[in-house]
Design a protein around this motif. Structure first.
Motif: not given
Length: 431
Positions: A267-286
């Motif tokens: 969520s933090l990386r998404s709001q920072q405008g860094r969608p690739e990092e956000a998706l990578e963190a989300l996939r690791q969480s899943i």
């Protein structure tokens, strides 16, 4: 254009979707805003719809954590709030000493135990009545105030809960983290909510320093809750980004098995405008929460096969229903492929099929991948559930808006396919 005007503050997105064998560019600029619209009030409605799945003995669920509570956790203490208050049932007064005072304290403790037991077995009216009686009999009893406030937060009116929890905080400001965590969730004032969460976190860390074995897990949840509040209230994300990063590092260190810090990081990386990092963190969480409960594995790189029998829902996970709802929301915001979000949402339906917002978000996901008929079918289920629940006007409007968008997309899709067929026939004739 209607959706863009209605929710222009959200970043537009586009998706590529493949239906049958024809790849089509689909204008889904409305999709991300609608995900936010579904979820802005939806998760609270989901919480209101869902009764507690566990029945712990004499305790309330703990706020500030994405993890489900084990039944054994509730049996550690009969005190209000499940421990952590730092005193017995008589704390805060309620008698003037002597035999009659001791008997009165004992009766208050019995009322608290009785009220919490009713709540544990989903007898909510009886539980709230018993706890209110304890508060009325002993207005200065901190345990009674805490127990009643937390019960109201879970099963009663939010305004009443806030008033009761504030009273509990006045009676015992230096112990009992639970009331502060609940206030952090309930208060509309973002700064006040963050202050309460900080106080709750400080009390949890104090407990950890004094040997509380469960405090590390609570630290993780409290840090993540504080980050979410900071993100929700910050005018400029970069103003709080460093503090959020530090809190998430603390959360991950406190509970290395938790998937929550990674999802909040997304969520933090998404709001920072860094969608690739956000998706990578989300996939690791899943991958983290799926791997521990028998569900299908998802590689952080996103290379899992979505069509094998191993991908069927195989049981409960140790993260909450609401946590996985947020997972699906983030997937729809970040991932160009809607398959994983649809998979998560369908698992939620298998678990509980009475939450309107899950049907709504699943319809939105199917719209995003051009499964228009399926989206309309899901919206029909959502309409039915909403009507059965009394017909919330805001939900009705949201569902109507999405239905109109789906029908418009379906119509334009047919026009595009028909035009392609006509062009193909003309080419054949010319040959």
């Amino acid at each position: 254009e209607r959706h863009a005007r209605h929710l222009s503050r959200h970043t537009p997105r586009s998706r590529r979707a493949c239906l049958h064998t024809r790849e089509v560019e689909v204008d889904c600029t409305f999709l991300a805003p609608l995900v936010q619209k579904v979820c802005s009030g939806g998760i609270q409605r989901a919480r209101e719809t869902l009764p507690s799945r566990e029945a712990p003995s004499g305790t309330m669920p703990q706020p500030g954590s994405s993890k489900k509570k084990n039944k054994k956790d509730g049996k550690k203490s009969k005190k209000a709030g499940g421990g952590g208050s730092g005193s017995g049932a008589g704390a805060g007064g309620g008698g003037s000493g002597g035999g009659s005072g001791g008997a009165r304290v004992s009766s208050i403790a019995a009322l608290i135990d009785s009220g919490n037991e009713h709540l544990a077995f989903e007898r909510y009216d009886e539980g709230l009545t018993e706890l209110k009686r304890a508060v009325d009999l002993a207005p200065a009893n901190a345990d009674a105030a805490e127990a009643y406030g937390m019960a109201l937060a879970e099963f009663g009116d939010p305004a009443d809960a806030i008033a009761a929890l504030k009273r509990a905080a006045q009676l015992r400001p230096d112990a009992g983290y639970e009331k502060f965590m609940y206030l952090g969730q309930l208060l509309d004032d973002g700064a006040a909510a963050a202050t309460c969460t900080r106080q709750g976190l400080a009390l949890i860390e104090f407990q950890a320093a004094h040997g509380d074995e469960d405090a590390e897990e609570r630290t993780c949840g409290a840090c993540c809750a504080l980050v979410e509040q900071l993100l929700a209230t910050a005018e400029d994300i970069e103003d709080v980004a460093d503090e959020c990063d530090a809190l998430l590092r603390r959360a991950a260190e406190a509970d290395v098995t938790s998937a929550e810090p990674l999802q909040v990081m997304a969520s933090l990386r998404s709001q920072q405008g860094r969608p690739e990092e956000a998706l990578e963190a989300l996939r690791q969480s899943i991958a983290a929460w799926r791997s521990r409960r028998g569900g299908r594995s998802v590689e952080p790189s996103g290379g899992g096969d979505l069509d094998t029998e191993d991908n069927e829902f195989m049981g409960e996970y140790d993260v909450s229903f609401e946590f996985r709802f947020e997972t699906a929301k983030l997937l729809l915001e970040l991932d160009e492929n809607t398959d994983e979000a649809i998979d998560v949402l369908e698992e939620l339906l298998e678990e509980r099929d009475g939450v309107v917002d899950v049907w709504h978000l699943l319809a939105l996901a199917n719209h995003g991948c051009c499964n228009f008929d399926r989206a309309l079918e899901l919206l029909g289920h959502a309409d039915t559930l909403n009507d059965q629940a009394g017909g919330d006007e805001g939900v009705t409007a949201d569902l109507m808006e999405l239905r109109a968008a789906v029908e418009d997309s379906k119509s334009r899709w047919k026009e595009d396919v028909g035009a392609d067929h006509q062009m193909g026939g003309a080419d054949d004739d010319s040959d």
